[in-house]
Structures are given as C-alpha cells and as structure tokens.
Design a protein around this motif. Structure first.
Motif, short mmCIF file in Angstrom:
data_model
loop_
_atom_site.label_atom_id
_atom_site.label_comp_id
_atom_site.label_asym_id
_atom_site.label_seq_id
_atom_site.Cartn_x
_atom_site.Cartn_y
_atom_site.Cartn_z
N TYR A 123 -34.12 19.95 -31.84
CA TYR A 123 -34.56 19.10 -30.72
C TYR A 123 -35.62 19.85 -29.91
N ASP A 180 -34.13 14.86 -25.66
CA ASP A 180 -33.71 14.02 -26.78
C ASP A 180 -32.23 14.17 -27.10
N LEU A 181 -31.58 15.13 -26.49
CA LEU A 181 -30.16 15.35 -26.73
C LEU A 181 -29.33 14.25 -26.07
N ASN A 182 -28.06 14.20 -26.46
CA ASN A 182 -27.12 13.33 -25.76
C ASN A 182 -27.12 13.67 -24.28
N ILE A 183 -27.02 12.66 -23.42
CA ILE A 183 -27.18 12.85 -21.99
C ILE A 183 -26.17 13.84 -21.43
N LEU A 184 -24.92 13.79 -21.90
CA LEU A 184 -23.90 14.71 -21.38
C LEU A 184 -24.19 16.15 -21.81
N ILE A 185 -24.66 16.32 -23.05
CA ILE A 185 -25.02 17.66 -23.52
C ILE A 185 -26.20 18.18 -22.72
#
Length: 456
Positions: free
Chosen positions: A128, A133-138
């Motif tokens: 990434y 672009d990652l999951n929002i929580l991550i």
C-alpha cells in the motif's frame, strides 16, 4: 578467551581477566533457548537496559559467565560504537560457547523473532504505497502508533540527555547540532558534525596539566595474561579464546566488506547495494547506541525519495519498540517495505554486521582502550551532538504523526509521554494505548456526535 600480550607496564592493582576459564560451556540448543527467552522480556522504556536480565541468565542461572567478565563486557559495549544489547549478546554467546559461532547463534536467537514479524509487516505494508488505501481502522491505529512513538523517542532523548549532558559545552553542542540538522540534512554532514563535536570536547575539556591525560593510553594497568601463562588453562579441553588473531581478523574483515560495498556501489546502480552501504555505515557510526541511528537513518532513507516515506519509517520504529528483540530490527522493516524480502534481509545484515565485527575486534584490546582519556572525551562530545540530532528527529516524528490530525496526535503524544515517564508503562502498552485512543476518538465523532471527520 582474551589473549593479551604483556606491554611492559607496571601493575598497580589486580585487573579483571577476560580469560574463559573453567566456567560452564553451554550447548548450542541451550544457548539458543536462553537468548530467545531474553528477546521476550518486556521493556519499560525505549532505552531500558537489558543488562540485568542478561546477568541473571548468563551469570546467575547458567554460570557460563563470571561476574567480573560480565562487567568488563558491559563496560566495553557501552564504550564502543554499535548496538549495545546486540553486542552484549554476541559477546555473551561467544564466551558461553567458547567460540565465535556461539556469538552468532546467540544474536540470531535474540533478533530473529522480532525480525521475522517485522519482515511480514513490512511486506504487507509495502503493498500500500498510500496508507490511506488501508482499512480505515488499520489506518487510524497506525496514526495512533506514530503519535505514541513521538513520546517514546522524546523519553529516550530526555534520558540520554540527563545521563550525558554535564556542562555548558555539551548543551551548546546539542543546540548547535539540532539547528544544523534542520538546515543541512545530508548524512555526511551529520558524521562530520559528530566528529567535530568529539574533537571540540577534547580541545576544550582536556587539562594540559593533567599528566595522566597526556598519555595516549593509561599506563597504570596490567595486561590480561596470555593463555600460556595461566596454568589452569594449559591443555584444557575446549579452552578456546577470543585471541588477538580473531580480533585483528574481525577488524580486517570489517574494512574488506566496506571496500567491497564501496566498489560494487560505484560499479552498479542498485538500490539494494546503495541501501546496504548506507546501513553498514550507520551501524559503524552508532556511537552511543540505538538512539544515534534514528537521525542517520532518517537522513539516509526518508530524505531520499527513492528509499522510503516518513509514514513507513516512524511506523517501523514504533513496531520494533513493541516487538521482541533490539530496536534496530526495524531496518528489516524498512528494507522489506521498499525492496522486498531480499532487500530487507540485506539491510538487516548490513546494520548488525559492524557491531559483531567491532565487539570481536576490540575485546582483545579493551584493557588498553578503557582508560584512554582522549576516547572518553571524544565520546562525550559525539553523544552531545547526537542528542541534538535526536531532538530534531523528535520534531520530524511529531510533524509526520500530526499530518492528518494535529490536535488528536499531539494529545496522544503527551498522554503517551505521561504513561512511559510517570506511570512506567512498557513500550508495547504505550503503543497499543495510542492506537486505541486514536480509533476511539474517531468512532466517537462518527457514532456519538454524528460528525464526519475528514482525515484523508
């Protein structure tokens, strides 16, 4: 075993011998198991010393190292460049197994658990290029980790300054070096500044009337007796030694590797070779331990757009603080993130190799080096300059952490400093709390206050 030639100096008091005597010799499985266990110890702060844990295992539990030997090794790794805990593990492994291979086995056992995890995380994060672009929580957890990392590095700088800053000259060197790092962010400028800081300290603080200080080496010391002068060790089975020959070979090998890297780097345009040379040099000039690597690695990687971005740099350091093993393991995270697993391994080897060769190379000469007045003053000046560089690195870390949310990141950084300084939380707990607080902050805005915060 340390073999020292008698230099014809007079003896004023008994000195500790680093000879490997009749102490217990560990097997390779035993050595690997004990070193692996040490990697799993929690650390209270970023600069926490593992010396007591090392002593409990190798001196008290296994009886493989005598207490005088341990203290001599500890004083050496505190004095010379390199990663202190890694060099300590190499020396203890070498003495426990009574050969050089024992040092390699101990270091691998100590570093591999964290290095493997960081390799996996670096590879996944490298998929990434834009962290948004990652999951929002991550993504939110990463911002919290970086915010807490600011506090860990700040605590590291404060502790180092309280230990090393002793007068106005040291304060002046720290302030000037911090300003210089902001203006000139080239690695060679940092190295030259550290050298000049050490030379300036020698010139200013050296007492011309001190006759002891005039001596390049203190004469009031006895050399460690040669092995053939010790009747206990004659014809002893497994009476291997860390000899003068091994020390010289290690220093020669260090020079040969450096020349080979320089030559290959001049002949080929390779990112892996370039970064390996950079990390090899960083491992060489690590005077004062792990903290000194941060500004150098920042200048070598983040400030070069071909290498790595600031997000990955500070995240990698934060993750290394929360995982087993030395903090220099984050070199494998940086290399894997930018060049893949092979590149990560090359960077990891390059930054640890100088420490290994230095500890082997200088152990036979330690009795001659430890009372050298010039080297003591030089190191004080270098560390004072490095503290200034580290202060600037704290600022850059804070700027990156605040990139998406200045108020939240600043508050979490302050709370993390309270956790680590006043409440004595360990690094994994501080980073976990930082990640949780950042996530909770945005969940509260979304679900309870019905706001839609924009962080992208």
């Amino acid at each position: 075993m340390i073999e020292m030639q008698t230099l014809g100096v007079r003896t004023t008091q008994p000195k500790v011998s680093l000879l490997i005597d009749d102490s217990k010799t560990l097997t390779y499985p035993e050595l690997f198991r004990y070193a692996s266990q040490l990697a799993l110890f929690d650390v209270r702060t970023l600069n926490a010393s593992h010396y007591q844990q090392f002593k409990d295992v190798f001196v008290n539990q296994t009886k493989a190292i005598s207490e005088p030997q341990f203290e001599q090794i500890a004083s050496l790794v505190d004095f010379i460049p390199g990663s202190t805990t890694s060099q300590m593990m190499v020396a203890l492994g070498t003495f426990s197994k009574k050969n050089a291979l024992g040092g390699i086995v101990a270091l691998l056992a100590y570093t591999l658990p964290g290095a493997i995890i960081l390799t996996i995380l670096g590879y996944l994060y490298g998929q990434y290029p834009d962290p948004r672009d990652l999951n929002i929580l991550i993504f939110l957890a990463i911002q919290g980790i970086k915010s807490s990392t600011v506090a860990l590095i700040l605590q590291l700088m404060i502790t180092l300054a309280m230990k090393s800053i002793n007068n106005k000259l040291h304060i002046s060197l720290s302030i000037l070096s911090a300003a210089l790092f902001v203006v000139y962010q080239q690695p060679y400028v940092l190295i030259l500044t550290m050298m000049m800081g050490g030379i300036t300290t020698i010139m200013v603080e050296y007492d011309a009337e001190n006759t002891i200080g005039r001596r390049t080496f203190a004469k009031e010391q006895s050399a460690t007796p040669a092995i053939f002068n010790d009747p206990k060790l004659i014809n002893k089975k497994n009476s291997h030694k860390i000899s003068q020959l091994l020390g010289n070979k290690s220093l020669h090998l260090y020079s040969a590797i450096l020349l080979i890297l320089l030559y290959l780097n001049s002949q080929q345009q390779s990112l892996i070779l370039d970064m390996s040379l950079s990390f090899y040099n960083i491992g060489t000039f690590m005077i004062g331990g792990t903290p000194i690597t941060l500004p150098f690695m920042y200048a070598e990687t983040v400030l070069n757009p071909l290498y790595i971005n600031a997000d990955a740099f500070w995240l990698g350091f934060g993750l290394a603080a929360a995982l087993p093993g030395p903090y220099l393991n984050f070199a494998i995270f940086l290399g894997t993130h930018s060049m893949g697993i092979y590149g990560g391994i090359c960077c990891w080897i390059a930054i640890f190799l100088p420490s290994i060769l230095q500890i082997w190379g200088l152990l036979p000469h330690w009795n001659n080096l430890k009372n050298n007045v010039y080297l003591q003053k030089f190191k004080e000046g270098v560390i004072s300059v490095a503290i200034g560089f580290l202060a600037t690195a704290v600022y850059y870390c804070w700027v990156d952490a605040c990139k998406y949310d200045l108020p939240t990141a600043t508050v979490i950084s302050f709370l993390s400093l309270v956790y680590v300084s006043l409440l004595n939380f360990n690094s994994p707990a501080v980073l976990t709390l930082g990640a949780a607080l950042f996530i909770i902050r945005y969940l509260a805005l979304w679900y309870y206050r019905e706001l839609d915060p924009v962080i992208f």
